[in-house]
Structure formats: structure tokens, C-alpha cells
Design an enzyme around this catalytic site. Sequence first.
Site, mmCIF file in Angstrom:
data_model
loop_
_atom_site.group_PDB
_atom_site.id
_atom_site.type_symbol
_atom_site.label_atom_id
_atom_site.label_comp_id
_atom_site.label_asym_id
_atom_site.label_seq_id
_atom_site.Cartn_x
_atom_site.Cartn_y
_atom_site.Cartn_z
ATOM 1 N N CYS A 98 -2.411 -3.185 -4.614
ATOM 2 C CA CYS A 98 -1.288 -3.363 -4.036
ATOM 3 C C CYS A 98 -1.534 -3.847 -2.595
ATOM 4 C CB CYS A 98 -0.646 -1.849 -3.918
ATOM 5 S SG CYS A 98 -2.009 -0.460 -3.972
ATOM 6 N N ARG A 115 -14.079 0.818 -8.772
ATOM 7 C CA ARG A 115 -13.772 2.334 -8.271
ATOM 8 C C ARG A 115 -15.366 3.062 -8.467
ATOM 9 N NH1 ARG A 115 -7.757 4.006 -10.426
ATOM 10 N NH2 ARG A 115 -6.576 2.321 -9.420
ATOM 11 N N GLN A 118 -6.659 -4.229 -14.160
ATOM 12 C CA GLN A 118 -5.133 -3.570 -14.527
ATOM 13 C C GLN A 118 -4.202 -4.555 -14.483
ATOM 14 O OE1 GLN A 118 -5.062 -1.437 -10.575
ATOM 15 N NE2 GLN A 118 -4.775 0.461 -11.547
ATOM 16 N N ASP A 164 -1.441 -5.143 -13.592
ATOM 17 C CA ASP A 164 -0.579 -4.543 -12.468
ATOM 18 C C ASP A 164 0.648 -5.278 -12.104
ATOM 19 O OD1 ASP A 164 -0.384 -2.766 -10.366
ATOM 20 O OD2 ASP A 164 -2.219 -3.033 -9.640
ATOM 21 N N HIS A 220 3.653 -5.545 -8.868
ATOM 22 C CA HIS A 220 4.313 -4.701 -7.757
ATOM 23 C C HIS A 220 5.584 -5.389 -7.457
ATOM 24 C CE1 HIS A 220 -0.059 -4.009 -6.921
ATOM 25 N NE2 HIS A 220 0.583 -2.778 -6.827
ATOM 26 N N LYS A 231 4.798 9.751 -9.720
ATOM 27 C CA LYS A 231 4.603 8.621 -10.702
ATOM 28 C C LYS A 231 4.962 9.319 -11.914
ATOM 29 C CE LYS A 231 -0.365 9.956 -11.512
ATOM 30 N NZ LYS A 231 -1.698 9.552 -11.906
ATOM 31 N N HIS A 261 4.996 0.178 -7.902
ATOM 32 C CA HIS A 261 3.641 0.027 -8.633
ATOM 33 C C HIS A 261 3.746 0.211 -10.076
ATOM 34 C CE1 HIS A 261 1.494 0.561 -4.602
ATOM 35 N NE2 HIS A 261 2.670 1.238 -4.450
#
Length: 637
Positions: free
Chosen positions: A334, A363, A381, A383, A385, A465, A511
Site C-alpha cells: 500500500c 513477512r 499479492q 494487489d 489500491h 475487511k 485495498h
Amino acid sequence: MTMKITFKDGTIVNYPAGVTPLEVARSLSPRLAKEVVVARVNGRLHGLNEPLPGDASLEFLTFEDEDARMVYRHSTSHVLAQAVKRLYPEARLAIGPAISDGFYYDFDVPRAFTPEDLERIEKEMQAIIAADLPIERFELPREEALQLAQGAGENYKVELISALAPNEVISFYRQGEFVDLCTGPHLPSTGRIKSFKLLNVAGAYWRGDEQNKMLQRIYGTSFPKASLLKEYLFRLEEAKRRDHRKLGAELDLFSIHEAGPGFPFFHPKGMVLRNELERFWREEHAKNGYQEIRTPIILRQELWERSGHWDHYKENMYFTSIDGENYAVKPMNCPGGVLVYRSKPHSYRELPIRLGELGLVHRHELSGVLHGLMRVRCFTQDDAHIFCRPEQVEAEIARIIDLTEYFYREVFGFDYHVELSTKPEKAMGSNEIWELATSALRGALEARGLDYRVNEGDGAFYGPKIDFHLRDCLGRTWQCGTIQVDFLMPEKFELAYIGEDGERHRPVMIHRVIYGSLERFIAILIEHFAGAFPVWLAPVQVRVLPITDRHAAYGREVAETLRRAGVRAEFDGRNEKVGYKIREAQVQKIPYMLVVGDREVESGTVSVRHRAKGDLGAASLEGFADRILGEINAKTR
RNA sequence: GCUGGUGUAGCUCAGCGGCAGAGCAGCUGAUUCGUAAUCAGCAGGUCGUCGGUUCAAAUCCGACCACCAGCUCCA
């Protein structure tokens, strides 16, 4: 004295006062009396041999019913506890609930249970079941309950009783010499348990807190019919057979080495899968108004301090230094997306801006939780945004739900369910802002009529979420997609757009991921399809098998023609019998095998064998190419 | 990270104080074969790593590393 019993179908029948549900069931049908597990009285679960309280509505639940299964397994866990107390009187009882496919019981014992112990315990359980001990409920006032638990030396039960609210009814269940604190209800007697098995032993902390003592947990399951138990055990075997770690090595998709625990290596065949998934993802996202970006993996620590990750996510991050400055390896994409948005001013006319990123994040996960590709320390990911105006949030969420639905159900054939997670304890931002974000998610779900479960306190630190949990062919569920509404990151980074009024306004950030992570999604696909991927994903789609050396030139030409047409085709020219080559192609789960011998060379055809359907007979090469290209383009499963 | 278990050839595993083993895979040769394993030969090892006990350690002991089953956590 009689009482009126109202059945589910609305009929009302009079029974003598004090009648039990089991007696009522017997009066209706011997078969029902045999199959019923528990009753529902005025909407609440009620043991079969506990007298009815008076006029009541009464429903009989059999093992088919989720609640009844829980009761059935819970009673089995009491039988387990009784057997353990008989064999190991020094064992202290903790808790023993039913869980989704069975039950467990936690014991405080001086040493770990061995497989031999489990066998002994199973034998003792058989004896308890054979004795068909009646299971009886009784209630005690708080003081007496405490005395009972203390007298028995059951310190964990003492703790549980002490924690109960003052007005709560404290109930116990007795079977033979065994008494356990329990809300119930239970089966009427131990003989009702027909088929059970203890599955494994594991350590578990008292109350799930690692500060507390580690107890010994015994897992098991039970069923009213031996055939059901057998089926369940088969499903466990099947899960083992489909394990993506095993298939991943056998199909040469990926490997993980001591050199990098939790950091997977993708092999050429695994990369084909990945690239196909990415290609499809890019196509669909372009169609849906997304633009793609790529942001760096290592960024200044200050950025992570500003985003809140430093305060809320430090323990999971890796750090390094460059030229004496502190940097962090990104655990999320993000902040990168935010910097791209901030790189120039934006008008309300541009919004929503949808920035997608196949972002590699790292991570630090605890060593004990690593698991093949399912749980790793670096993953990609899918991902995105989305920066939008507040009034666009719900519509954007609805669009994401549509896209997710298309991916999961239409393309991969997964069923799924949705969960909504709310503000956690360790969160940024005010309750008001969280309420706003949460109601946006809830609103989108409800507008769409989707059923959802709520997980209180399970949200991300920056926002609530929605999670998508997909169900694979063995009925297991996996968390994949998620949508998170975030008012805070835009605040922290002072994001803005110029509104119709010419003033600066704050955008909302959404997200979201659909696959979740490529790694986990690939693991799920491997297990779901047992390695036999749909043709469009199969690393090798066709293998050409010549019968003898005479047919090699023709076979090579067939493979080459298919490759030029865009099919992933291989040629197996080894000096082996065709049966051997077929076996190997089958084991590799290659969708199509093309056998070529004298007949095919002569007529310019191929003999088509499908990995599941077997020999499909001869086809012209063009005919076969059309067929397989059709399947690839349609993403036939 | 915690509890318990397991680390021997690419894979599956045997050996458990006294010469490092089998099957499959691999390589070489023979065989030229029609829908799930042709035959023969050869090669392959720091027995997870480090230390200790012992005349002698794959084997016994300790530490560490990795993996497995759980706990906790999560995409």
C-alpha cells in the site's frame, strides 16, 4: 396433568407432564427414537432424557443436523475424558469441545501421550460405550460446584467455574463414575456412540495463550455409522494424497530449501502456472478499468513509520541499511501505491483510480507456521489500491465482489463464503471512522444479498475487511481474497483530489486482492485438482509418443506444429515401450497424449488419449489442434 | 516462537555400536514394441550440521538447523 407439545409441522399433541423428548420420539416411531441425537425445545437444544419444562415446541435433530453433530461429538469427548481419567487418574481435565469435523479434549498430564496410549484409551472408550452408561444432567449452586471441582483436584474446572457470570446456571453431566462441568446437552447414554477414532495428539496452550501451560490435546471424531467414519478417514487420506508439497515435487513445480526456509523456488513448470494465472489476471483487470504499477521492495524506514506499519507491524518486517540509512523490506504494497498516487495532483474527474500491482512482499512469519506454499515468508499479492470519492466506495466494493465471483466461481469452479472483520484492539484511527468504513462494507454485502459471518476484532490495523473463503473439492475452506476500506492511509499521507468545488478533498483508499497470493492460490489449485490442472493451466498440455524410432520424425513434426499453434507440446523420443511412456505421462497428469505409429504416419493423423477419458481414437492433426485450442481459450475445467 | 515427532542416494525406505544397503529414478547397452512399468550392466553418500562418549558412532548423548503434526498467527 398434561402438556401441549407443538411439533415442527404445527400439529399439537398432549403428553403427560414430565415427559422426555426421547419418550415422545418413541411414541412417534421407533426409528426416530433410534436416530434422534438431541431435541430443540422452544428454539434451544435440549437433552433427550431431560424432562420437558411444560407446553413447548419440540423438534428432533438427527446427525444430519450441524447442532446434533456437535452434541454427538461433544459426548464422545466426555467418553474420551472418562477413559483418560480411568487410565491416568493423575490427569487434570481442561476443556473438551466439539469442532467442525470431530472433537478434542485437553489434558494436563506429566508426559505426552504416545500412539500406544491412544490405543489403550480407545479400548477403554469402547468399554465405556459398551456399558451404555446413562448420561445425566444436574445443576449445582456456585459454592457447591466449586467444592465439587476442588474436591476432585480439577484446578482448571475451578478456574472455569470462577470465570462464569454470577447468574449463570452451573450444570454438570454424569456418566458412571465420571462427572464433568458442561453446559450440554448430551446424548442420553454412552451406547449411542457407534463409531469413533482418536486421530492425533498435539500440544495446546491452556486457553490458547502461550504464556500458559502447554496441555496435551487429543483429537478424534465420531459418527453414528461405521461407513461414515470410513468415508471421513478416506477424505483425510485423499487430502494427504493431494498435498501440494508432495505433488509440487513430483510434478516439478517448485521447491523449498534449507537455504531459505519459507522462501519458495519456482521451477519452469511452476512458472508456467504462475504466468498463466498472471496473464489471465492482467487481461481481466485491464477490462475492469485497472492500471498496473510496480513499486520497489525496499523503501526507507521513515515511510513505514508514517504509514503506521512501524507501530503495528514491526515484528513481521525485515530491516536493512543502505549507506547508513535505515530501510525496510515491504510487507505490504500500500505505501508504494500511495506514493504513485501522490506523484501528481488529481481531479475528481479521474476517480476512481484503480492501481493494480503483482507485488512481492516479505513477512517474518514464526518458523513453526511455515507450510509449503500455503504459508511462506515471501509471496506475491495480486494487489490493487483503489482511490475514490467517499460516495463511490460502495459501488467500487460491489465491482470487486463481481470480479471475485467471476474468478472463483466461473473460471475455477470454487464455491465460497464471505466474512466481515471489524476493528481489532491494536488499530489506528477513531471508532467513528471505523464505523463508517465497516458500514460501507456491510452495505455492499447487504445490497448484494450475500450471507456473511462477522469476525469481531479481526480487521487489519488500518481498516475493516471482507474476506473470501473458497471451498475446495474436499470441502476444506481457504482464505484468499480480501477487500479492506481505509480512511487512514489517505489521512497519514495527506492524499487529496480537487473536487467540483475547486477545494482539496480526501480520497478513500480500498485495498483488495482476489487470488490473495499467487503462492497460496497455486497451492490450493494443486490440491483442488490433485495436480490434474485444466488444460489452459497445465504446464505441459500435450505429449507426443512415437511407438518406435521409425515414427520419431513424424512425432517431432506433430509436436512442433502444435507448439507453433500455441500449444505447450513435448515429444517423448526415448527408447521405451509406448505403455511405459503413457504411464509416465499419466503420472505427470499431462492432459493429452498423442500416440503415433505406422497408421498415423500413413494417414497424417494422431491417436488421442486423454488423461481421464482414456483412448479417444484417431483424429486429424488439425482436428485435434482445434479441439485443444478451443479448450484452452474457453478455460474448460 | 512453543509442545511432540522425524532427518540415511534425486524419490520411497531398510540398517540402530563393528565394511553404507534395497526398490524406483539416472547413465550405458541390447530390444523397435499400439494405450499405466522390457531386459542386463554401471554409477550414485560429509548417514542434516557441529561437538561429546567410545578401541570403534549412521547407530549412544548434547547443542544447533530443517522438516512434519498441532498451538498461536495469517495472503
